[in-house]
Enzyme design. Structure first.
Site, PDB file in Angstrom:
ATOM      1  N   ASP A   1      61.185  99.815  61.692  1.00  0.00           N
ATOM      2  CA  ASP A   1      60.705  99.615  60.318  1.00  0.00           C
ATOM      3  C   ASP A   1      61.837  99.553  59.291  1.00  0.00           C
ATOM      4  O   ASP A   1      61.914  98.611  58.510  1.00  0.00           O
ATOM      5  CB  ASP A   1      59.702 100.695  59.908  1.00  0.00           C
ATOM      6  CG  ASP A   1      58.991 100.344  58.612  1.00  0.00           C
ATOM      7  OD1 ASP A   1      58.436  99.231  58.542  1.00  0.00           O
ATOM      8  OD2 ASP A   1      59.014 101.152  57.670  1.00  0.00           O
TER       9      ASP A   1
ATOM     10  N   SER B   1      56.169  91.274  58.391  1.00  0.00           N
ATOM     11  CA  SER B   1      55.290  92.317  58.913  1.00  0.00           C
ATOM     12  C   SER B   1      54.195  91.687  59.774  1.00  0.00           C
ATOM     13  O   SER B   1      53.609  90.658  59.403  1.00  0.00           O
ATOM     14  CB  SER B   1      54.651  93.103  57.768  1.00  0.00           C
ATOM     15  OG  SER B   1      55.636  93.806  57.040  1.00  0.00           O
ATOM     16  N   GLY B   2      53.924  92.310  60.919  1.00  0.00           N
ATOM     17  CA  GLY B   2      52.873  91.824  61.793  1.00  0.00           C
ATOM     18  C   GLY B   2      53.304  90.778  62.790  1.00  0.00           C
ATOM     19  O   GLY B   2      52.494  90.318  63.609  1.00  0.00           O
TER      20      GLY B   2
ATOM     21  N   ARG C   1      66.964  73.579  71.128  1.00  0.00           N
ATOM     22  CA  ARG C   1      66.537  73.544  72.532  1.00  0.00           C
ATOM     23  C   ARG C   1      67.676  73.872  73.491  1.00  0.00           C
ATOM     24  O   ARG C   1      67.444  74.334  74.607  1.00  0.00           O
ATOM     25  CB  ARG C   1      65.988  72.143  72.875  1.00  0.00           C
ATOM     26  CG  ARG C   1      64.780  71.713  72.040  1.00  0.00           C
ATOM     27  CD  ARG C   1      63.539  72.451  72.464  1.00  0.00           C
ATOM     28  NE  ARG C   1      63.151  72.147  73.841  1.00  0.00           N
ATOM     29  CZ  ARG C   1      62.382  71.120  74.185  1.00  0.00           C
ATOM     30  NH1 ARG C   1      61.913  70.287  73.246  1.00  0.00           N
ATOM     31  NH2 ARG C   1      62.070  70.925  75.460  1.00  0.00           N
TER      32      ARG C   1
ATOM     33  N   GLY D   1      55.342  91.211  65.274  1.00  0.00           N
ATOM     34  CA  GLY D   1      55.456  91.795  66.607  1.00  0.00           C
ATOM     35  C   GLY D   1      56.762  92.499  66.890  1.00  0.00           C
ATOM     36  O   GLY D   1      57.110  92.724  68.057  1.00  0.00           O
ATOM     37  N   LYS D   2      57.480  92.919  65.869  1.00  0.00           N
ATOM     38  CA  LYS D   2      58.783  93.564  66.071  1.00  0.00           C
ATOM     39  C   LYS D   2      58.634  94.895  66.804  1.00  0.00           C
ATOM     40  O   LYS D   2      59.334  95.167  67.777  1.00  0.00           O
ATOM     41  CB  LYS D   2      59.476  93.776  64.713  1.00  0.00           C
ATOM     42  CG  LYS D   2      59.756  92.506  63.940  1.00  0.00           C
ATOM     43  CD  LYS D   2      60.557  92.776  62.683  1.00  0.00           C
ATOM     44  CE  LYS D   2      59.818  93.652  61.686  1.00  0.00           C
ATOM     45  NZ  LYS D   2      58.601  93.000  61.161  1.00  0.00           N
ATOM     46  N   SER D   3      57.735  95.744  66.317  1.00  0.00           N
ATOM     47  CA  SER D   3      57.583  97.081  66.916  1.00  0.00           C
ATOM     48  C   SER D   3      57.025  97.007  68.329  1.00  0.00           C
ATOM     49  O   SER D   3      57.459  97.751  69.222  1.00  0.00           O
ATOM     50  CB  SER D   3      56.672  97.943  66.031  1.00  0.00           C
ATOM     51  OG  SER D   3      57.243  98.132  64.752  1.00  0.00           O
TER      52      SER D   3
ATOM     53  N   HIS E   1      64.524  95.821  56.416  1.00  0.00           N
ATOM     54  CA  HIS E   1      63.254  95.977  57.123  1.00  0.00           C
ATOM     55  C   HIS E   1      63.366  95.269  58.464  1.00  0.00           C
ATOM     56  O   HIS E   1      63.548  94.056  58.525  1.00  0.00           O
ATOM     57  CB  HIS E   1      62.114  95.363  56.307  1.00  0.00           C
ATOM     58  CG  HIS E   1      60.799  95.337  57.039  1.00  0.00           C
ATOM     59  ND1 HIS E   1      60.124  96.481  57.389  1.00  0.00           N
ATOM     60  CD2 HIS E   1      60.061  94.300  57.501  1.00  0.00           C
ATOM     61  CE1 HIS E   1      59.015  96.150  58.026  1.00  0.00           C
ATOM     62  NE2 HIS E   1      58.954  94.837  58.112  1.00  0.00           N
TER      63      HIS E   1
ATOM     64  N   GLU F   1      55.793 102.619  64.593  1.00  0.00           N
ATOM     65  CA  GLU F   1      54.428 102.412  64.113  1.00  0.00           C
ATOM     66  C   GLU F   1      53.808 101.242  64.861  1.00  0.00           C
ATOM     67  O   GLU F   1      54.346 100.125  64.856  1.00  0.00           O
ATOM     68  CB  GLU F   1      54.414 102.117  62.612  1.00  0.00           C
ATOM     69  CG  GLU F   1      53.013 101.831  62.086  1.00  0.00           C
ATOM     70  CD  GLU F   1      53.013 101.209  60.701  1.00  0.00           C
ATOM     71  OE1 GLU F   1      51.921 100.852  60.225  1.00  0.00           O
ATOM     72  OE2 GLU F   1      54.102 101.066  60.110  1.00  0.00           O
TER      73      GLU F   1
END
Length: 310
Positions: A181, A159-160, A247, A162-164, A142, A206
């Site tokens: 996805d 999920s959520g 860093r 910010g990959k897409s 995924h 998506e």
């Protein structure tokens, strides 16, 4: 338990534009399950103690001339013995003439025989490379796969995170999408992993709140790519207050994927961070490392020299 993959012989015929000499009735059911091919010179000479019938047999100039120099009765016996060993398929290179007795016995035994104009060594190299790709071990992860400045970036994260959205921003900046996805990853060699998208979701992204968008139609053919080598893994995670993040970039993290170690970095995500620019810098920095220059090590060396520790 490892999964074995196979490819129809007919697909190999189509890919390499092979000329048919003879194929059996069940030709469409013949599957190739090993990426290894061989030149059966020893077998034609009579040595069958080591004979892998699952390998495609390549008849080149050496094997062809050896058979030509035999008297007809001896040649026929050698060919019959070879056919009786039941090789999965036989390919004559260099447009060599297929011996009549071989074609007849192969047809009787149900063994496919082909010819090609290609020279033997280049043809074998291309065939092995193709079979290694088709039959490579694989997994589905995924994530998102994009090409940035020639580097394949595999973006992972919950999920959520910010990959897409990051992938779309990178496409807008001139880079290319391979998969969103779900990323199908193949291990094509001990050093190379290649990623692609499942056919049903290829070129689609998506975006929550908008839905499914077709990147190829929105941004053009130059915005997508079928496959890409995985050079760097980007792990996106929500920023955790108080957690120690690298860093300087001295930590050389690796991720094991199908037995191959791939360079990996973790990038914390929080509002206001431009992830597309950060990933562009990550791609350029990784490429620079491969070319022999490591900024973090150079800076650390200068720091040590300044402090008189070197």
């Amino acid at each position: 338990m490892s999964t074995e993959y196979s490819i129809p012989l007919s697909k190999i015929e189509e890919e390499f534009s092979l000329e048919r000499v003879t194929v059996p009735e069940n030709y469409e059911d013949i599957l190739i399950s090993t990426p290894e091919v061989w030149r059966p010179g020893l077998a034609l000479a009579g040595f069958y103690e080591i004979f892998d019938k699952d390998r495609i047999s390549i008849i080149g100039n050496a094997e062809h001339r050896y058979l030509l120099r035999l008297d007809p009765d001896d040649r026929k016996k050698k060919i019959i013995d070879f056919i009786n060993a039941m090789p999965v398929a036989i390919i004559f290179t260099r447009d060599l003439i297929v011996f009549e007795e071989l074609a007849e016995n192969a047809k009787r035994a149900g063994i496919p025989v082909f010819t090609t104009r290609e020279r033997t060594s280049p043809f074998m190299a291309s065939l092995i490379s193709s079979l290694n790709t088709h039959l490579a071990p694989r997994i589905t992860r995924h994530g998102v796969l994009v090409e940035v400045y020639g580097e394949g970036l595999l973006i992972l994260g919950d999920s959520g995170v910010g990959k897409s959205e990051t992938a779309i921003e990178l496409v807008k900046r001139g880079h290319r999408l391979i998969a969103d996805d779900a990323v199908e990853i193949k291990r094509v060699s001990a050093k190379t992993l290649v990623g692609s998208a499942p056919e049903i979701i290829r070129h689609y992204v998506e975006l929550r709140g908008i839905g499914i968008v077709d990147v190829r139609r929105l941004f053009g053919m130059g915005a997508v790519k079928q496959t890409e080598k995985i050079d760097l893994v980007i792990n996106l995670e929500p920023w955790v207050q108080g957690k120690m993040y690298d860093r300087l970039g001295l930590d050389d993290e690796k991720m094991d994927i199908l037995g191959n170690l791939v360079s990996s970095i973790t990038i914390p995500v929080q509002p206001g961070r431009n992830l597309a620019i950060i990933l562009e810098i990550a791609a350029m920095n990784h490429r620079q490392k491969k070319m022999g220059y490591n900024t973090a090590e150079e800076f650390n060396k200068r720091l040590m020299d300044q402090m008189g520790l070197n």
